[in-house]
Every structure is written in C-alpha cells, then in structure tokens.
Design an enzyme around this catalytic site. Structure first.
Site, PDB file in Angstrom:
ATOM      1  N   LYS A  35       5.927   2.402  33.550  1.00 56.04           N
ATOM      2  CA  LYS A  35       4.650   2.087  34.217  1.00 56.04           C
ATOM      3  C   LYS A  35       3.482   2.519  33.346  1.00 56.04           C
ATOM      4  O   LYS A  35       2.427   1.878  33.339  1.00 56.04           O
ATOM      5  CB  LYS A  35       4.580   2.777  35.581  1.00 56.04           C
ATOM      6  CG  LYS A  35       5.428   2.080  36.641  1.00 56.04           C
ATOM      7  CD  LYS A  35       5.279   2.747  37.983  1.00 56.04           C
ATOM      8  CE  LYS A  35       6.187   2.087  39.001  1.00 56.04           C
ATOM      9  NZ  LYS A  35       6.499   2.951  40.131  1.00 56.04           N
ATOM     10  N   THR A  86       2.115  13.079  48.929  1.00 56.88           N
ATOM     11  CA  THR A  86       2.501  14.123  49.890  1.00 56.88           C
ATOM     12  C   THR A  86       3.271  13.455  51.037  1.00 56.88           C
ATOM     13  O   THR A  86       2.740  13.311  52.143  1.00 56.88           O
ATOM     14  CB  THR A  86       1.260  14.870  50.436  1.00 56.88           C
ATOM     15  OG1 THR A  86       0.270  13.904  50.840  1.00 56.88           O
ATOM     16  CG2 THR A  86       0.657  15.788  49.398  1.00 56.88           C
ATOM     17  N   THR A 122      -3.704  14.835  50.104  1.00 55.61           N
ATOM     18  CA  THR A 122      -3.904  15.343  51.470  1.00 55.61           C
ATOM     19  C   THR A 122      -2.884  16.444  51.757  1.00 55.61           C
ATOM     20  O   THR A 122      -1.674  16.180  51.756  1.00 55.61           O
ATOM     21  CB  THR A 122      -3.738  14.176  52.471  1.00 55.61           C
ATOM     22  OG1 THR A 122      -4.667  13.157  52.116  1.00 55.61           O
ATOM     23  CG2 THR A 122      -3.978  14.619  53.898  1.00 55.61           C
ATOM     24  N   GLU A 152      -9.841  12.862  49.651  1.00 53.00           N
ATOM     25  CA  GLU A 152     -10.106  11.465  49.301  1.00 53.00           C
ATOM     26  C   GLU A 152     -10.073  10.632  50.579  1.00 53.00           C
ATOM     27  O   GLU A 152      -9.174  10.787  51.392  1.00 53.00           O
ATOM     28  CB  GLU A 152      -9.027  10.979  48.313  1.00 53.00           C
ATOM     29  CG  GLU A 152      -9.156   9.537  47.919  1.00 53.00           C
ATOM     30  CD  GLU A 152     -10.540   9.210  47.358  1.00 53.00           C
ATOM     31  OE1 GLU A 152     -10.927   9.810  46.345  1.00 53.00           O
ATOM     32  OE2 GLU A 152     -11.243   8.372  47.961  1.00 53.00           O
ATOM     33  N   LEU A 154     -10.578   7.029  50.485  1.00 50.56           N
ATOM     34  CA  LEU A 154     -10.509   5.588  50.196  1.00 50.56           C
ATOM     35  C   LEU A 154      -9.512   4.895  51.109  1.00 50.56           C
ATOM     36  O   LEU A 154      -8.578   5.519  51.619  1.00 50.56           O
ATOM     37  CB  LEU A 154     -10.154   5.329  48.730  1.00 50.56           C
ATOM     38  CG  LEU A 154      -8.761   5.675  48.186  1.00 50.56           C
ATOM     39  CD1 LEU A 154      -7.678   4.700  48.605  1.00 50.56           C
ATOM     40  CD2 LEU A 154      -8.811   5.740  46.687  1.00 50.56           C
ATOM     41  N   ASN A 209      -8.502  11.583  59.539  1.00 51.44           N
ATOM     42  CA  ASN A 209      -7.432  10.599  59.733  1.00 51.44           C
ATOM     43  C   ASN A 209      -6.897  10.622  61.163  1.00 51.44           C
ATOM     44  O   ASN A 209      -6.595   9.580  61.744  1.00 51.44           O
ATOM     45  CB  ASN A 209      -6.295  10.853  58.739  1.00 51.44           C
ATOM     46  CG  ASN A 209      -6.527  10.107  57.440  1.00 51.44           C
ATOM     47  OD1 ASN A 209      -7.600   9.535  57.241  1.00 51.44           O
ATOM     48  ND2 ASN A 209      -5.548  10.100  56.561  1.00 51.44           N
ATOM     49  N   GLY A 254      -3.187  -3.072  68.773  1.00 50.33           N
ATOM     50  CA  GLY A 254      -2.169  -3.840  68.042  1.00 50.33           C
ATOM     51  C   GLY A 254      -0.817  -3.165  68.108  1.00 50.33           C
ATOM     52  O   GLY A 254      -0.404  -2.648  69.160  1.00 50.33           O
ATOM     53  N   CYS A 261      -0.609   6.289  55.130  1.00 50.70           N
ATOM     54  CA  CYS A 261      -1.269   7.578  55.420  1.00 50.70           C
ATOM     55  C   CYS A 261      -1.179   8.046  56.872  1.00 50.70           C
ATOM     56  O   CYS A 261      -0.714   9.160  57.127  1.00 50.70           O
ATOM     57  CB  CYS A 261      -2.725   7.520  54.987  1.00 50.70           C
ATOM     58  SG  CYS A 261      -2.895   7.576  53.198  1.00 50.70           S
TER      59      CYS A 261
HETATM   60  P1  NAD Z   1       1.163   7.248  45.610  1.00 47.48           P
HETATM   61  O1  NAD Z   1       2.535   7.496  46.107  1.00 47.48           O
HETATM   62  O2  NAD Z   1       0.665   5.853  45.491  1.00 47.48           O
HETATM   63  O3  NAD Z   1       0.943   7.940  44.211  1.00 47.48           O
HETATM   64  C1  NAD Z   1       1.314   9.240  43.899  1.00 47.48           C
HETATM   65  C2  NAD Z   1       1.749   9.216  42.455  1.00 47.48           C
HETATM   66  O4  NAD Z   1       1.921  10.541  41.975  1.00 47.48           O
HETATM   67  C3  NAD Z   1       3.083   8.520  42.266  1.00 47.48           C
HETATM   68  O5  NAD Z   1       2.916   7.460  41.348  1.00 47.48           O
HETATM   69  C4  NAD Z   1       3.990   9.610  41.693  1.00 47.48           C
HETATM   70  O6  NAD Z   1       4.919   9.135  40.767  1.00 47.48           O
HETATM   71  C5  NAD Z   1       2.981  10.510  41.023  1.00 47.48           C
HETATM   72  N1  NAD Z   1       3.454  11.863  40.753  1.00 47.48           N
HETATM   73  C6  NAD Z   1       4.205  12.648  41.538  1.00 47.48           C
HETATM   74  N2  NAD Z   1       4.407  13.840  40.957  1.00 47.48           N
HETATM   75  C7  NAD Z   1       3.764  13.782  39.765  1.00 47.48           C
HETATM   76  C8  NAD Z   1       3.626  14.706  38.706  1.00 47.48           C
HETATM   77  N3  NAD Z   1       4.164  15.913  38.744  1.00 47.48           N
HETATM   78  N4  NAD Z   1       2.916  14.323  37.616  1.00 47.48           N
HETATM   79  C9  NAD Z   1       2.355  13.085  37.553  1.00 47.48           C
HETATM   80  N5  NAD Z   1       2.462  12.178  38.533  1.00 47.48           N
HETATM   81  C10 NAD Z   1       3.170  12.527  39.629  1.00 47.48           C
HETATM   82  O7  NAD Z   1       0.217   8.080  46.571  1.00 47.48           O
HETATM   83  P2  NAD Z   1      -1.304   7.766  46.938  1.00 47.48           P
HETATM   84  O8  NAD Z   1      -1.355   6.714  47.968  1.00 47.48           O
HETATM   85  O9  NAD Z   1      -2.092   7.639  45.696  1.00 47.48           O
HETATM   86  O10 NAD Z   1      -1.689   9.140  47.655  1.00 47.48           O
HETATM   87  C11 NAD Z   1      -1.846  10.344  46.930  1.00 47.48           C
HETATM   88  C12 NAD Z   1      -2.383  11.377  47.873  1.00 47.48           C
HETATM   89  O11 NAD Z   1      -3.670  10.992  48.355  1.00 47.48           O
HETATM   90  C13 NAD Z   1      -1.534  11.601  49.118  1.00 47.48           C
HETATM   91  O12 NAD Z   1      -1.630  12.944  49.506  1.00 47.48           O
HETATM   92  C14 NAD Z   1      -2.202  10.719  50.151  1.00 47.48           C
HETATM   93  O13 NAD Z   1      -1.988  11.169  51.458  1.00 47.48           O
HETATM   94  C15 NAD Z   1      -3.655  10.880  49.767  1.00 47.48           C
HETATM   95  N6  NAD Z   1      -4.498   9.734  50.137  1.00 47.48           N
HETATM   96  C16 NAD Z   1      -4.023   8.463  50.050  1.00 47.48           C
HETATM   97  C17 NAD Z   1      -4.838   7.399  50.392  1.00 47.48           C
HETATM   98  C18 NAD Z   1      -4.320   5.977  50.362  1.00 47.48           C
HETATM   99  O14 NAD Z   1      -4.942   5.105  50.973  1.00 47.48           O
HETATM  100  N7  NAD Z   1      -3.237   5.671  49.684  1.00 47.48           N
HETATM  101  C19 NAD Z   1      -6.155   7.641  50.825  1.00 47.48           C
HETATM  102  C20 NAD Z   1      -6.617   8.942  50.851  1.00 47.48           C
HETATM  103  C21 NAD Z   1      -5.785  10.004  50.517  1.00 47.48           C
END
Ligand code: NAD
Length: 430
Positions: A35, A86, A122, A152, A154, A209, A254, A261
């Site tokens: 990737k 998380t 989170t 965050e 978003l 949330n 719905g 999340c």
């Molecule tokens: P995701 O699963 O899309 O991405 C997390 C990434 O971290 C993965 O690609 C994983 O391979 C990588 N990773 C894990 N351990 C690692 C390490 N040691 N070194 C480098 N990379 C590593 O998750 P996301 O949706 O981006 O969410 C991340 C965090 O933000 C979560 O806690 C989530 O709850 C929070 N969050 C998500 C959103 C959302 O809409 N997706 C919005 C706000 C907050």
C-alpha cells in the site's frame, strides 16, 4: 512544520494530505509495504472525494512522503500524530493494541531535543497518559516530548472538506509549549480552538459521537411509534426540528447507526462506563436498542409482505453511507447476509463499494447501474441515501421490476409518488 502521521487510514491519510497541501512537510508512516508503494504512485487504498487528487498534488510538490520507516520520519519531525485504528474487542471494549504499538515505535525513534506527540485516534480517558508512559519508557535520555490529544471529527465521504474546515479544533494538552505547537499546526484550519485537559479532550470525542448516535436511536424509537400509530416520521421530524432548541439537522431514522465509528465507539463508551462503575449507562442501552435493528426491520417487512425466501431482491447501496467505499459495519451487508441465508437471489449496485463488497460477498450479482438491479426484481431495497437513487426514473423502474414492493430504509423517496406509480412503498416510520 515537519510532521509525522502514524497510520494511513481515513483519518491519517486525509490529515496528511491536507497538512501537506498547507505547505508542511508530512511523513505518513504505515506498515503495509504494498500500500505504501501504491501511495507513492498516488494510489490510495480507499475512496474519499478529492483525496487521491490531493495526494497526487502533494506528492508532486514533494510535501508528502509516504514511508514504512519510523526512523526516516520521526527524528525529522517536530510533531507526531498517532492516527491508528481503535477497533472493538469481542466484549465491546476498545482494543488499544495499535495505539500502544505505535507509541512504542514513536518512543524508540524520538530524536534528541523536543517533539510533540499527539494522539488523534479515538481512545478512552486515560489512554493518552499511558501513551506518554510508553514513550517515556522507550525513548533515549536526551529526547524530550510534549503530550497532547486532538480528537478527529471528520466524516467519511467528506474527509478532506471536514479536515480542512472543521467546526472546531480541540486541543487537549497539559503544558504551554505543547499547546503552542499544536495551536500553530492547526492555525490554517481557521476553526475555533478549544483548549482542554487531555482527559476532557478524550471524552469530548466519545461524547460527540454518542450524542449523534443517540439522535439516531431517538429518531428510530419515534419512527417505531409512527409505525404503531400511523404517523409519518418525516412530518414528525419537521415538526420537532422547527423548535430552535432541537434543530432540523441530523435526524436519520433508518436501519440504526452503523459504519466504522459509531457502533465501536458507543460500545467502547459503554464498556468504559461499566469499568468505572457507572450503573445503568445510557450507552449500554443504546447499544442494545441499536444492535439488532436491521434484523428486526427485515422481520417486520416479512410479517407485512410475506417471506423474502427465494425471492429476487434488488439492493441499492452497500456502503454505510453515500460517497464512500467503506463497508465496515454496513447495515446493507448485514441485510444481504440474512437474505442469502433465506436463499434469496440478490442483485446489487453501489457506485463505490462493489469492489470491497465482492471480497466478502463474492456470490451475489453485481450490476453495472441501478436500473439493472431493478430488472426482474420482486422486491427493491434502498439501503443508502444516495442522490443517484433518489433521482431515478421510477416509472422506468416500475416497468423493469417483476413485482412492486419497495423498501426505502432512508426515506429518500416520495411516498405519494411511489404509490401513484403503483408501488407498494414502505419507508421507516412512514
Ligand atoms: P483505519 O483502520 O482506516 O486506519 C488505521 C490505519 O492505521 C490502518 O491502515 C493500520 O494499518 C494503521 N496502523 C495500525 N498500527 C500501525 C502502526 N503501528 N504504524 C503505522 N500504521 C499503523 O482507521 P481510521 O478510520 O483512519 O480511524 C483511525 C482512528 O480515528 C480510530 O480511532 C477512529 O475511531 C478515529 N476516527 C475515525 C473516523 C472515520 O470516519 N474513519 C473519524 C474520526 C475519528
């Protein structure tokens, strides 16, 4: 500024792309080599509007540096943001192993001098302080660091826009130097900044949330009362929304809250509430009410309209919402799995999420456009709120379908128009 983002998922990649576009030098560190190579060529592993274009622009200006090497990134940065996943444990409690593993790597690679480390994932109250303890344990003696938590907010589907223009920036930090650095990195976002303790900032994210999810649970409970009484949830929402204290935004009756999340965050908050001894937590109850909603609605539909077994069923929408290809905890996937067990024949279309769905549901029929889904379908299920579906020519759909039942899980279609066209129309709460 020189910044490292650990984790290249929805949050990490959107933040990296926006910060690089603002002129910062951003290392985005991930573990997956394939990737990472793709990202270096401008290919992201998920879709969000405008993300890939921005990444390409940042790569061309050499402001964005994708890497799998902490050593390349962290010693060359003034700030490190931890944006790893998380996920939930089976119990619902949050699994913090990615966060703590990232903290170990950050600690091992901190340079001599000063770096700010801020968590963005989170996490429950107390976690960022543990991250600090881990960094302290692994860092070299002459490395100093400031610790912060910046939640965050978003939304997938508008990740870039939300990162650029957040409603607010929350900076949870305990010392002035860290606050100064985190304020300056967020300055270009032009959003109000709230300074809080680290623990308050951690709880703000879960509280936000949970409140949004609560509005969904509430709308669903009122829509269930609409079903019983003959009222129409859309009218009820309009009526209550005109009260300025309530507002007309964010009402989504719905199939229940879903996506990557809300289910995990509400479960995590419920587990946290249990752990700290909060008896009768609202979050546990929300979880219980929400968790089987899709199944319950399907059961109700079958009671009203007869068994869906062996029927040809058209499904519009696979992702948890429009403008994303994310199918994590999507209600559509849950519904298709139940229908498959009933030996229904499923034809599906989603503008973005078919490739991801194919990986877990290889044996349903994927269609090239929404009309193909409706051809010879006995039942049509609208499972995401896409504008593309709302704007379809339903007189054409009526001719293409073999039978005439439409279930509109997002209430996006005009009930009276559907009935006038000869459909049996069923929304949620109307
Ligand atoms: P995701 O699963 O899309 O991405 C997390 C990434 O971290 C993965 O690609 C994983 O391979 C990588 N990773 C894990 N351990 C690692 C390490 N040691 N070194 C480098 N990379 C590593 O998750 P996301 O949706 O981006 O969410 C991340 C965090 O933000 C979560 O806690 C989530 O709850 C929070 N969050 C998500 C959103 C959302 O809409 N997706 C919005 C706000 C907050």
């Amino acid at each position: 500024m020189k910044i490292t983002i650990v984790g290249a998922g929805y949050v990490g990649l959107a933040l990296s792309a926006v910060l690089a576009d603002l002129g910062n030098q951003v290392f985005v560190v991930r573990k997956d080599k394939a990737k990472n190579e793709a990202l270096k060529k401008g290919k992201t592993h998920f879709y969000d509007p405008g993300l890939e274009e921005l990444v390409r622009k940042d790569l061309a200006s050499e402001k964005l540096i994708p890497t799998t090497s902490y050593r390349q990134a962290i010693p060359n940065s003034e700030i490190v943001f931890i944006c790893v996943g998380t996920p939930s444990k089976k119990s619902g409690e949050v699994n913090l192993s990615q966060v703590f593993a990232a903290a170990r790597e950050v600690g091992k690679n901190l340079k001599e001098g000063y770096t700010v480390v801020a968590v963005k994932s989170t996490v429950p109250p107390g976690t960022t302080l543990k991250v600090g303890q881990i960094i302290e344990k692994y860092k070299q003696k002459k490395a100093n660091f400031g610790l912060g938590f910046c939640p965050e907010f978003l939304r997938e589907g508008t990740a870039i826009e939300d990162t650029r223009k957040p409603d607010r920036v929350i900076i949870g930090a305990g010392d002035d130097k860290t606050i100064r650095v985190l304020k300056s990195v967020h300055r270009s976002f032009k959003a109000p900044v709230l300074l809080t303790s680290i623990t308050s900032a951690e709880l703000i994210k879960y509280a936000a949330n949970s409140y949004l999810a609560l509005r969904i649970v509430f709308a669903n409970q009122i829509s269930d009362l609409c079903e019983k009484s003959g009222a129409d949830i859309n009218e009820v929402i309009k009526g209550i929304g005109l009260d300025k204290r309530i507002g007309s935004h964010y009402w989504y009756p719905g199939l229940g809250y879903a996506g990557s999340c809300f289910p995990k965050d509400i479960a995590a908050l419920a587990a946290y509430a249990d752990k700290v001894g909060l008896k009768k937590s609202l979050f546990r109850k929300m979880n219980q009410i929400n968790s089987n909603r899709a199944e319950e609605i399907l059961r109700d539909l079958e009671e009203r309209f007869g068994s869906f077994s062996q029927k040809t069923i058209g499904v519009l929408g696979l992702a948890c919402k429009q403008k994303t290809d994310d199918i994590r905890k999507s209600a559509a996937i849950k519904i298709i799995e139940i229908l498959k067990a009933k030996k229904a024949k499923i034809k599906a279309y989603d503008p973005l999420a078919m490739e991801n769905t194919r990986k877990i549901l290889p044996d349903i029929i994927y269609c090239n456009d929404p009309y193909e889904v409706t051809k010879n379908a006995e039942i049509l299920l609208v499972l995401t709120e896409s504008d593309e579906f709302a704007k379809m020519d339903f007189s054409k759909v009526k001719q293409l379908m073999k039978d005439n039942l439409i279930f509109d899980s997002r209430n996006i279609l005009d009930k009276n128009k559907m009935k006038a066209l000869g459909f049996i129309y069923k929304g949620v709460g109307r």
